[in-house]
Design an enzyme around this catalytic site. Structure first.
Site, PDB file in Angstrom:
ATOM      1  N   HIS A   1       0.865  -1.183   0.000  1.00 45.79           N
ATOM      2  CA  HIS A   1       0.000   0.000   0.000  1.00 45.79           C
ATOM      3  C   HIS A   1       0.906   1.238   0.000  1.00 45.79           C
ATOM      4  O   HIS A   1       2.008   1.194   0.543  1.00 45.79           O
ATOM      5  CB  HIS A   1      -0.852  -0.053   1.268  1.00 45.79           C
ATOM      6  CG  HIS A   1      -1.916   0.978   1.381  1.00 45.79           C
ATOM      7  ND1 HIS A   1      -1.654   2.296   1.696  1.00 45.79           N
ATOM      8  CD2 HIS A   1      -3.262   0.903   1.238  1.00 45.79           C
ATOM      9  CE1 HIS A   1      -2.793   2.967   1.755  1.00 45.79           C
ATOM     10  NE2 HIS A   1      -3.788   2.151   1.467  1.00 45.79           N
TER      11      HIS A   1
ATOM     12  N   ASP B   1       3.021  -4.140   8.087  1.00 43.84           N
ATOM     13  CA  ASP B   1       1.832  -3.318   7.885  1.00 43.84           C
ATOM     14  C   ASP B   1       0.632  -4.235   8.129  1.00 43.84           C
ATOM     15  O   ASP B   1       0.304  -5.078   7.296  1.00 43.84           O
ATOM     16  CB  ASP B   1       1.838  -2.761   6.457  1.00 43.84           C
ATOM     17  CG  ASP B   1       0.508  -2.099   6.077  1.00 43.84           C
ATOM     18  OD1 ASP B   1      -0.454  -2.146   6.882  1.00 43.84           O
ATOM     19  OD2 ASP B   1       0.428  -1.557   4.961  1.00 43.84           O
TER      20      ASP B   1
ATOM     21  N   GLN C   1      -4.612  -4.757   7.190  1.00 45.71           N
ATOM     22  CA  GLN C   1      -5.589  -5.774   6.787  1.00 45.71           C
ATOM     23  C   GLN C   1      -5.461  -7.050   7.625  1.00 45.71           C
ATOM     24  O   GLN C   1      -6.429  -7.782   7.810  1.00 45.71           O
ATOM     25  CB  GLN C   1      -5.412  -6.136   5.301  1.00 45.71           C
ATOM     26  CG  GLN C   1      -5.570  -4.971   4.338  1.00 45.71           C
ATOM     27  CD  GLN C   1      -6.982  -4.406   4.313  1.00 45.71           C
ATOM     28  OE1 GLN C   1      -7.954  -5.100   4.608  1.00 45.71           O
ATOM     29  NE2 GLN C   1      -7.108  -3.144   3.951  1.00 45.71           N
TER      30      GLN C   1
ATOM     31  N   LYS D   1     -10.650  -0.123  10.273  1.00 46.37           N
ATOM     32  CA  LYS D   1     -10.820  -1.321   9.444  1.00 46.37           C
ATOM     33  C   LYS D   1     -11.201  -2.532  10.297  1.00 46.37           C
ATOM     34  O   LYS D   1     -11.416  -3.618   9.791  1.00 46.37           O
ATOM     35  CB  LYS D   1      -9.531  -1.613   8.672  1.00 46.37           C
ATOM     36  CG  LYS D   1      -9.199  -0.563   7.615  1.00 46.37           C
ATOM     37  CD  LYS D   1      -7.996  -0.991   6.806  1.00 46.37           C
ATOM     38  CE  LYS D   1      -7.318   0.156   6.078  1.00 46.37           C
ATOM     39  NZ  LYS D   1      -8.096   0.667   4.950  1.00 46.37           N
TER      40      LYS D   1
ATOM     41  N   CYS E   1      -4.758   2.393  -3.772  1.00 49.69           N
ATOM     42  CA  CYS E   1      -3.531   2.947  -3.152  1.00 49.69           C
ATOM     43  C   CYS E   1      -2.356   1.999  -3.318  1.00 49.69           C
ATOM     44  O   CYS E   1      -1.522   1.865  -2.410  1.00 49.69           O
ATOM     45  CB  CYS E   1      -3.743   3.290  -1.685  1.00 49.69           C
ATOM     46  SG  CYS E   1      -4.960   4.574  -1.429  1.00 49.69           S
TER      47      CYS E   1
END
Lengths: 399, 152
Positions: free
Chosen positions: A114, A188, A191, A214, A354
């Protein structure tokens, strides 16, 4: 997982909401916790000597402890509240990267990152960026990662789960590669954390970043988790109130971790909301969340395969795949697809998500993306498939 | 207004068979337009003879609305003088963004020719920027600005 009625927006709206990877909807308990805080519990934290401020501080710190337990952190002090994953990644790039790396050092990312785990690293002058590739089945190619790493590799920063492909990465293997050269591993988790059980003690990461919005929580707050000795070593990102110990006209000293990273009034109400979201997810059980995601993903892939001219971009191996499915339909541009689906009450994301370099890597300008959360249902997938059949008809694509 | 008013046959035709894609021998004006958030791209070359646009070449990629709009626009302005183009530009803006009805349902095409096929986009507010990008790019080309156009 029968939780739809817990989400007011879904109870009052019969849309198929398939854009949870962009941002999830919020359950009543989160809305209520934030509402109650604002109505009866609100004051600034770590400031006043009055009772209300003390209670607000306790509530804010209790939210930190909930998050710590949720991700298996050894101490709540390892949980830093940020504005979101993007801010956490910028902190790491500037303070763990920029402050410590010298020209000629390199940082290894992957081609599916991302922009939040790409652009902040581009700010570092003289530091070489290297990119691990994907396998033919859209998994992280660990051999390619190994080949990018050398003795000047200081940081490996890779997504735990791709927001485009749904690919879940093997963080234990990334750790092993990093250990051959003593590099730090940053994950990261924007998600990953909403969709899979995560225990930072065994994950293999040194730092993990994720966002509340999220994972059924509010916008405006996220988390940077780091191993305590690294957080101790890292300098503050922002200066201001709350993050100080002693302040003079010309120099100051910092508060201990985590407060040295939380300058200014923090997102207090949002922290309460995140705490409620974590409670809600804990009640459901993250193993059950993962199971629900995996079942829906399997069903969606099976159903999408019945639609002519659908191309899915992502792993076929369901063990390394989360509930995010990128696809195209014939020569219909994803934005057109999104409009047609929207007219039929189906919300999907369309575009580059993104992740422009990944689109270039795949050789396509954009994809449509359906993504799931705890409230997603097979009925929504059936509606998506019907919507795609309709789009194909409208654009005259022969079946 | 439903999807049929958005994805008219003429729009799908211009999307699939875009007009004026051939390169020009003489390029007097050039402009690029892009909407970074959605990825639509237009690249425009013009040949200008006196006060008239005598040649136009369009390249681009993106959704059916942006690419059909570019193709329809290229047909509409080819051979027109700058004054006529300015008037057409004005009418198109009015059609896309104001409540004023300029298209006559009894005489389709009488006001803006085939560009009237884009009137249905107005009912889909998030897509207006797709339809508007080609003409915004034309503005830049005609003004001779160096900065790319965008309608994001």
């Amino acid at each position: 997982m029968d939780v739809r009625r817990d989400f007011p927006i879904l109870a009052s709206n019969d849309m198929a909401f398939l854009d949870s990877a962009a941002s999830s909807q919020k359950p009543e308990v989160v809305i209520e916790a934030m509402d109650t805080m604002l109505r009866s519990g609100y004051a600034n934290v770590h400031r006043g000597a009055y009772r209300l401020s003390g209670e607000a501080t306790d509530a804010y710190e209790a939210a930190r402890a909930k998050v710590a337990t949720f991700i298996g952190a050894s101490s709540p002090r390892e949980v830093i509240f940020t504005r979101g994953t993007t801010t956490a990644m910028n902190m790491l790039a500037a303070k763990w990267g920029g402050d410590r790396l010298v020209p000629g050092d390199n940082v290894v990312l992957s081609v599916m990152e991302h922009h939040a785990n790409l652009v902040p690293w581009q700010f570092l002058k003289g530091v070489e960026l290297r990119f691990a590739n994907l396998t033919d089945d859209y998994a992280l190619d660990v051999n390619s990662l190994r080949n990018r790493v050398d003795e000047r590799t200081r940081i490996i920063s890779i997504t735990g789960m791709s927001n485009v492909l749904g690919t879940i990465t093997p963080i234990d293997q990334i750790r092993a590669v990093a250990d051959t050269v003593g590099a730090t591993v940053i994950v990261d988790g924007a998600q990953l954390v909403p969709h899979l059980p995560v225990n930072v003690e065994t994950l293999g990461a040194d730092f993990l970043a994720f966002s509340a919005h999220k994972m059924l929580g509010p916008t405006g707050i996220g988390v940077l988790w780091g191993r305590m000795e690294l957080l101790d070593e890292m300098d503050p990102f922002e200066g201001g109130g709350e993050m100080i110990d002693e302040v003079g006209l010309f120099e100051s000293t910092w508060a201990p971790v985590p407060h040295k990273f939380e300058a200014g009034t923090p997102p207090i109400v949002e922290a309460i909301g995140l705490g409620a979201a974590v409670d809600y997810l804990t009640d459901l059980g993250m193993d059950a969340v993962r199971k629900h995601d995996a079942e829906l993903t399997a069903y969606a892939l099976e159903q999408l395969a019945t639609v002519s001219h659908v191309t899915v971009y992502g792993p076929t191996d369901l063990n390394i795949r989360g509930g995010t499915i990128s696809f195209t339909l014939g020569d219909i541009h994803p934005h057109d697809l999104s409009t047609i689906l929207d007219e039929n009450g189906i919300a999907v994301r369309a575009g580059h998500h993104c992740a422009r370099p990944l689109m270039d890597h795949l050789g396509i300008p954009a994809t449509a993306r359906a993504s799931f959360s705890v409230y997603s249902s097979s009925d929504e997938i059936d509606r998506l498939v019907a919507g795609l059949e309709l789009a194909a008809k409208l654009f005259g694509i022969a079946s | 207004m439903g999807l049929d008013s958005l994805y008219k046959e003429v729009i799908l035709d211009h999307y699939r068979n875009p007009r004026n894609r051939a390169e020009l021998a003489d390029v007097h004006r050039h402009a690029d337009g892009n909407n970074p958030l959605c990825g639509d791209k237009i690249s425009l070359d013009l040949t200008i003879d006196g006060e008239s646009v005598t040649g136009i070449s369009v390249q681009g990629q993106g959704c059916s609305i942006s690419q059909a709009s570019a193709s329809l626009m290229s047909e509409a302005i080819k051979g027109k003088n700058l004054q006529e183009i300015a008037r057409l530009r004005q009418l198109f803006s009015t059609m896309m963004t104001s409540d004023e009805t300029i298209v006559d349902p009894d005489r389709p095409g009488a006001v803006l020719g085939e560009l009237e096929a884009l009137a249905g986009v107005k009912a889909f507010p998030v897509r207006i920027k797709c339809a508007s990008l080609p003409l915004a790019t034309l503005d830049v080309a005609l003004a001779g600005d160096a900065k790319p156009a965008t309608t994001d």
